[in-house]
Enzyme design. Structure first.
Site, PDB file in Angstrom:
ATOM      1  N   TYR A 177     -15.457  -3.909  15.272  1.00  0.00           N
ATOM      2  CA  TYR A 177     -14.937  -4.570  16.657  1.00  0.00           C
ATOM      3  C   TYR A 177     -15.621  -3.849  18.047  1.00  0.00           C
TER       4      TYR A 177
ATOM      5  N   LYS B  68       7.549  -4.070  15.266  1.00  0.00           N
ATOM      6  CA  LYS B  68       7.925  -2.850  14.901  1.00  0.00           C
ATOM      7  C   LYS B  68       8.845  -1.923  15.866  1.00  0.00           C
TER       8      LYS B  68
ATOM      9  N   ASP C   8     -14.553  -8.134  20.107  1.00  0.00           N
ATOM     10  CA  ASP C   8     -13.460  -7.128  20.101  1.00  0.00           C
ATOM     11  C   ASP C   8     -12.104  -7.901  19.636  1.00  0.00           C
TER      12      ASP C   8
ATOM     13  N   LEU D 277      -9.303  -1.510   8.107  1.00  0.00           N
ATOM     14  CA  LEU D 277     -10.546  -1.022   8.442  1.00  0.00           C
ATOM     15  C   LEU D 277     -11.219  -0.267   7.088  1.00  0.00           C
TER      16      LEU D 277
ATOM     17  N   SER E  85       2.114  -6.296   8.145  1.00  0.00           N
ATOM     18  CA  SER E  85       1.572  -4.883   8.724  1.00  0.00           C
ATOM     19  C   SER E  85       0.269  -5.091   9.591  1.00  0.00           C
TER      20      SER E  85
ATOM     21  N   THR F  34       5.801   3.020  12.815  1.00  0.00           N
ATOM     22  CA  THR F  34       4.139   3.261  13.176  1.00  0.00           C
ATOM     23  C   THR F  34       4.093   3.899  14.622  1.00  0.00           C
ATOM     24  N   ASP F  35       3.019   4.868  14.718  1.00  0.00           N
ATOM     25  CA  ASP F  35       2.545   5.350  16.007  1.00  0.00           C
ATOM     26  C   ASP F  35       2.383   4.080  16.917  1.00  0.00           C
ATOM     27  N   GLU F  36       2.093   2.964  16.538  1.00  0.00           N
ATOM     28  CA  GLU F  36       1.702   1.806  17.477  1.00  0.00           C
ATOM     29  C   GLU F  36       2.635   1.282  18.358  1.00  0.00           C
TER      30      GLU F  36
ATOM     31  N   ASP G 218      13.067 -11.727  -0.875  1.00  0.00           N
ATOM     32  CA  ASP G 218      12.880 -11.526   0.827  1.00  0.00           C
ATOM     33  C   ASP G 218      13.936 -10.642   1.349  1.00  0.00           C
ATOM     34  N   ILE G 219      13.489  -9.626   2.098  1.00  0.00           N
ATOM     35  CA  ILE G 219      14.606  -8.776   2.905  1.00  0.00           C
ATOM     36  C   ILE G 219      15.435  -9.874   3.856  1.00  0.00           C
TER      37      ILE G 219
ATOM     38  N   PHE H  55       0.849  -1.201   0.031  1.00  0.00           N
ATOM     39  CA  PHE H  55       0.015   0.024   0.078  1.00  0.00           C
ATOM     40  C   PHE H  55       0.850   1.262   0.049  1.00  0.00           C
TER      41      PHE H  55
ATOM     42  N   TYR I 183       2.502  -7.541  16.260  1.00  0.00           N
ATOM     43  CA  TYR I 183       2.927  -6.488  15.375  1.00  0.00           C
ATOM     44  C   TYR I 183       3.721  -5.013  15.802  1.00  0.00           C
ATOM     45  N   SER I 184       2.920  -4.525  16.724  1.00  0.00           N
ATOM     46  CA  SER I 184       3.815  -3.367  17.380  1.00  0.00           C
ATOM     47  C   SER I 184       5.033  -3.688  18.011  1.00  0.00           C
TER      48      SER I 184
HETATM   49  P1  NAD Z   1       1.278  -3.749   3.406  1.00  0.00           P
HETATM   50  O1  NAD Z   1       1.140  -4.766   3.896  1.00  0.00           O
HETATM   51  O2  NAD Z   1       0.253  -3.138   2.340  1.00  0.00           O
HETATM   52  O3  NAD Z   1       2.652  -3.902   2.298  1.00  0.00           O
HETATM   53  C1  NAD Z   1       3.805  -4.582   2.848  1.00  0.00           C
HETATM   54  C2  NAD Z   1       4.649  -4.886   1.563  1.00  0.00           C
HETATM   55  O4  NAD Z   1       5.925  -5.569   2.038  1.00  0.00           O
HETATM   56  C3  NAD Z   1       4.114  -5.862   0.653  1.00  0.00           C
HETATM   57  O5  NAD Z   1       4.269  -5.606  -0.712  1.00  0.00           O
HETATM   58  C4  NAD Z   1       4.747  -7.111   0.950  1.00  0.00           C
HETATM   59  O6  NAD Z   1       4.859  -8.069  -0.223  1.00  0.00           O
HETATM   60  C5  NAD Z   1       6.202  -6.629   1.347  1.00  0.00           C
HETATM   61  N1  NAD Z   1       6.771  -7.627   2.276  1.00  0.00           N
HETATM   62  C6  NAD Z   1       6.391  -8.537   3.303  1.00  0.00           C
HETATM   63  N2  NAD Z   1       7.244  -9.218   3.699  1.00  0.00           N
HETATM   64  C7  NAD Z   1       8.459  -8.901   3.136  1.00  0.00           C
HETATM   65  C8  NAD Z   1       9.737  -9.503   2.906  1.00  0.00           C
HETATM   66  N3  NAD Z   1      10.132 -10.522   3.804  1.00  0.00           N
HETATM   67  N4  NAD Z   1      10.480  -9.285   2.232  1.00  0.00           N
HETATM   68  C9  NAD Z   1      10.192  -8.205   1.067  1.00  0.00           C
HETATM   69  N5  NAD Z   1       8.930  -7.810   1.020  1.00  0.00           N
HETATM   70  C10 NAD Z   1       8.135  -8.114   1.992  1.00  0.00           C
HETATM   71  O7  NAD Z   1       1.946  -2.576   4.404  1.00  0.00           O
HETATM   72  P2  NAD Z   1       1.866  -0.763   4.377  1.00  0.00           P
HETATM   73  O8  NAD Z   1       0.298  -0.588   4.986  1.00  0.00           O
HETATM   74  O9  NAD Z   1       2.093  -0.489   2.919  1.00  0.00           O
HETATM   75  O10 NAD Z   1       2.982  -0.630   5.326  1.00  0.00           O
HETATM   76  C11 NAD Z   1       3.966  -0.331   4.996  1.00  0.00           C
HETATM   77  C12 NAD Z   1       5.036   0.131   6.065  1.00  0.00           C
HETATM   78  O11 NAD Z   1       4.545   1.255   6.573  1.00  0.00           O
HETATM   79  C13 NAD Z   1       5.061  -1.059   7.198  1.00  0.00           C
HETATM   80  O12 NAD Z   1       6.331  -1.126   7.800  1.00  0.00           O
HETATM   81  C14 NAD Z   1       4.021  -0.564   8.291  1.00  0.00           C
HETATM   82  O13 NAD Z   1       4.627  -1.026   9.544  1.00  0.00           O
HETATM   83  C15 NAD Z   1       4.123   0.701   8.055  1.00  0.00           C
HETATM   84  N6  NAD Z   1       2.941   1.703   8.604  1.00  0.00           N
HETATM   85  C16 NAD Z   1       1.846   1.418   8.000  1.00  0.00           C
HETATM   86  C17 NAD Z   1       0.670   2.155   8.445  1.00  0.00           C
HETATM   87  C18 NAD Z   1      -0.628   1.974   7.909  1.00  0.00           C
HETATM   88  O14 NAD Z   1      -1.427   2.611   8.272  1.00  0.00           O
HETATM   89  N7  NAD Z   1      -0.854   1.167   6.921  1.00  0.00           N
HETATM   90  C19 NAD Z   1       0.978   3.336   9.364  1.00  0.00           C
HETATM   91  C20 NAD Z   1       2.149   3.497   9.798  1.00  0.00           C
HETATM   92  C21 NAD Z   1       3.227   2.848   9.345  1.00  0.00           C
HETATM   93  P1  TYD Z   2      -6.867  -1.647  11.087  1.00  0.00           P
HETATM   94  O1  TYD Z   2      -7.093  -0.760   9.723  1.00  0.00           O
HETATM   95  O2  TYD Z   2      -6.411  -2.859  11.266  1.00  0.00           O
HETATM   96  O3  TYD Z   2      -5.541  -0.599  11.823  1.00  0.00           O
HETATM   97  P2  TYD Z   2      -4.872  -0.763  13.181  1.00  0.00           P
HETATM   98  O4  TYD Z   2      -5.335  -1.676  13.958  1.00  0.00           O
HETATM   99  O5  TYD Z   2      -3.336  -0.990  12.887  1.00  0.00           O
HETATM  100  O6  TYD Z   2      -4.927   0.671  13.969  1.00  0.00           O
HETATM  101  O7  TYD Z   2      -7.807  -1.208  12.090  1.00  0.00           O
HETATM  102  C1  TYD Z   2      -8.241   0.223  12.466  1.00  0.00           C
HETATM  103  C2  TYD Z   2      -9.362   0.312  13.537  1.00  0.00           C
HETATM  104  O8  TYD Z   2     -10.515  -0.351  13.021  1.00  0.00           O
HETATM  105  C3  TYD Z   2      -9.047  -0.666  14.951  1.00  0.00           C
HETATM  106  O9  TYD Z   2      -9.428  -0.040  16.114  1.00  0.00           O
HETATM  107  C4  TYD Z   2      -9.657  -1.959  14.526  1.00  0.00           C
HETATM  108  C5  TYD Z   2     -11.180  -1.584  13.919  1.00  0.00           C
HETATM  109  N1  TYD Z   2     -11.500  -2.547  13.041  1.00  0.00           N
HETATM  110  C6  TYD Z   2     -12.658  -3.101  12.869  1.00  0.00           C
HETATM  111  O10 TYD Z   2     -13.653  -2.545  13.803  1.00  0.00           O
HETATM  112  N2  TYD Z   2     -13.265  -3.998  12.081  1.00  0.00           N
HETATM  113  C7  TYD Z   2     -12.478  -4.469  11.095  1.00  0.00           C
HETATM  114  O11 TYD Z   2     -12.799  -5.161  10.509  1.00  0.00           O
HETATM  115  C8  TYD Z   2     -11.188  -4.055  11.002  1.00  0.00           C
HETATM  116  C9  TYD Z   2     -10.101  -4.653  10.177  1.00  0.00           C
HETATM  117  C10 TYD Z   2     -10.584  -3.039  12.055  1.00  0.00           C
END
Ligand code: NAD
Ligand code: TYD
Length: 339
Positions: free
Chosen positions: A210, A157, A275, A193, A85, A125-127, A59-60, A11, A153-154
């Site tokens: 949830y 990270k 939840d 979400l 993620s 991440t802020d998590e 793979d990293i 993403f 996860y958090s």
């Molecule tokens: P995502 O899950 O959409 O994408 C992750 C990508 O990493 C995928 O393309 C996957 O194929 C690749 N990947 C996974 N394991 C791998 C490996 N071992 N080697 C090489 N590639 C690999 O994730 P995202 O939502 O785009 O998040 C990207 C980064 O940003 C993550 O590090 C996540 O922790 C961080 N982040 C995400 C959010 C959010 O809201 N989505 C917020 C803050 C930080």
């Molecule tokens: P998510 O998108 O998984 O991000 P994060 O847990 O990393 O913040 O979830 C965002 C919020 O939405 C979180 O409080 C969990 C909630 N949630 C639901 O209520 N229903 C769902 O199906 C999903 C995926 C998340």
């Protein structure tokens, strides 16, 4: 300038690649991605034939593959988006989170040391800060807030962040770390979400909220996150952590209601389900440092960003319909089947 972007088929990484190719047309971008369930090569189709773009499937965690790519490309900068993620998946099966998010980061940093990379940027991440109470809106996460994680996860990270800072202090590796709030926008995998609720609503399926849906997240349009990382790469100070967020706190239930309204769907689709284990109550970023030191401010208001995002999912149905019709169905049954 050559930059390796890991996780660029996901993403935020794909949005970052599009952003960088647009604003730095002279830079060479090499995307390294394993293409896990979350990686989608079709997302990168619009840039695949560009002469200054290269995609490598690896793979990293694979030291030999990473080493040979670095030897070949001699990157100036590495930006690490690659990660497992999704919090819910980490609760089901933490092992791969530790493997990719911690050990993969180590492999990348070892290669950066060996090949004298000028900047390693860790996308965090802020998590890592844990959560905040709902009744203390005055409290926000700053870069000094102690790490206090909730989910595997958090925790993975946060471990990576600690390792990144250790490589800076011990080996002098020129690193930066950014900790961003929840992103939304095009190409987000429909396990998260916002895209999950959009896809379900469009298919007239239940919208699984949830618990009570009172949990608060601080939402940022993905393009604003990408601009912040670009700025940190160019103007950020090595050894520093930057929080990224746009003061946009929203309750989950209010987001789901908004999606129903925008799509003209009935709120009766909303179904409250069990939840999440250890569910964080509230995230809220204080972005003062990146604003005052680097001049970054978000550009997209949530009201506009969510409409753009919904429009994108409406206009790009094949992209997410292909996902939700495949292996995702097993995932969905497992996570939501008898919730
Ligand atoms: P995502 O899950 O959409 O994408 C992750 C990508 O990493 C995928 O393309 C996957 O194929 C690749 N990947 C996974 N394991 C791998 C490996 N071992 N080697 C090489 N590639 C690999 O994730 P995202 O939502 O785009 O998040 C990207 C980064 O940003 C993550 O590090 C996540 O922790 C961080 N982040 C995400 C959010 C959010 O809201 N989505 C917020 C803050 C930080
Ligand atoms: P998510 O998108 O998984 O991000 P994060 O847990 O990393 O913040 O979830 C965002 C919020 O939405 C979180 O409080 C969990 C909630 N949630 C639901 O209520 N229903 C769902 O199906 C999903 C995926 C998340």
């Amino acid at each position: 300038m050559t930059i390796i972007v890991t996780g660029g088929a996901g993403f935020i990484g794909s949005n970052f690649i599009f952003h960088m190719l647009k604003v730095h047309p002279g830079w060479r971008i090499v995307c390294l991605d394993k293409l896990t369930y979350a990686g989608n090569i079709s997302t990168l189709a619009p840039v695949m034939d560009k002469p200054n773009f290269r995609f490598v499937r690896a793979d990293i965690c694979d030291r030999a593959a990473v080493d040979s790519l670095f030897a070949e490309e001699k990157p100036d900068i590495v930006v690490n988006f690659a990660a497992e993620s999704h919090v819910d998946r980490s609760i089901e099966d933490p092992g791969i989170f530790l493997q990719t998010n911690i050990l993969g980061t180590q492999v990348l940093m070892d290669a950066c040391r060996k090949y004298g990379v000028k900047r390693f940027h860790q996308v965090s991440t802020d998590e890592v800060y844990g959560d905040l109470p709902l009744d203390r809106p005055d409290l926000l996460f700053t870069e000094e807030t102690p790490i206090h994680t909730s989910s595997p996860y958090s925790a993975s990270k946060a471990s990576a962040d600690l390792l990144v800072m250790a490589y800076h202090r011990t080996y002098g590796l020129p690193v930066t770390v950014s900790r961003c709030s929840n992103n939304y926008g095009p190409y987000q995998f429909p396990e998260k979400l916002i895209p999950l609720m959009i896809a379900n609503a469009l298919n007239d399926k239940p919208l699984p909220v949830y618990g009570e849906g009172l949990n608060v997240r601080d939402w940022l349009y993905v393009e604003d996150h990408c601009r912040a990382i670009d700025l940190i790469l160019r103007s950020g100070k090595t050894g520093e952590i930057y929080n990224i967020g746009g003061h946009n706190e929203m309750r989950n239930i209010d987001i789901v209601r908004l999606i129903c309204r925008e799509l003209g769907k009935s709120e009766s689709l909303i179904t409250h389900v069990t939840d999440r284990k250890g569910h964080d109550m509230r995230y809220a970023i204080d972005p003062t440092k990146i604003h005052t030191e680097l001049g970054w401010l978000p550009e997209t208001k949530f009201a506009d960003g969510i409409v753009k995002t919904i429009r994108w999912y409406l206009d790009n149905r094949p992209w997410w319909e292909e996902i939700v019709s495949g292996e995702y169905q097993n995932y969905y049954r497992k996570m939501y089947g008898d919730r």
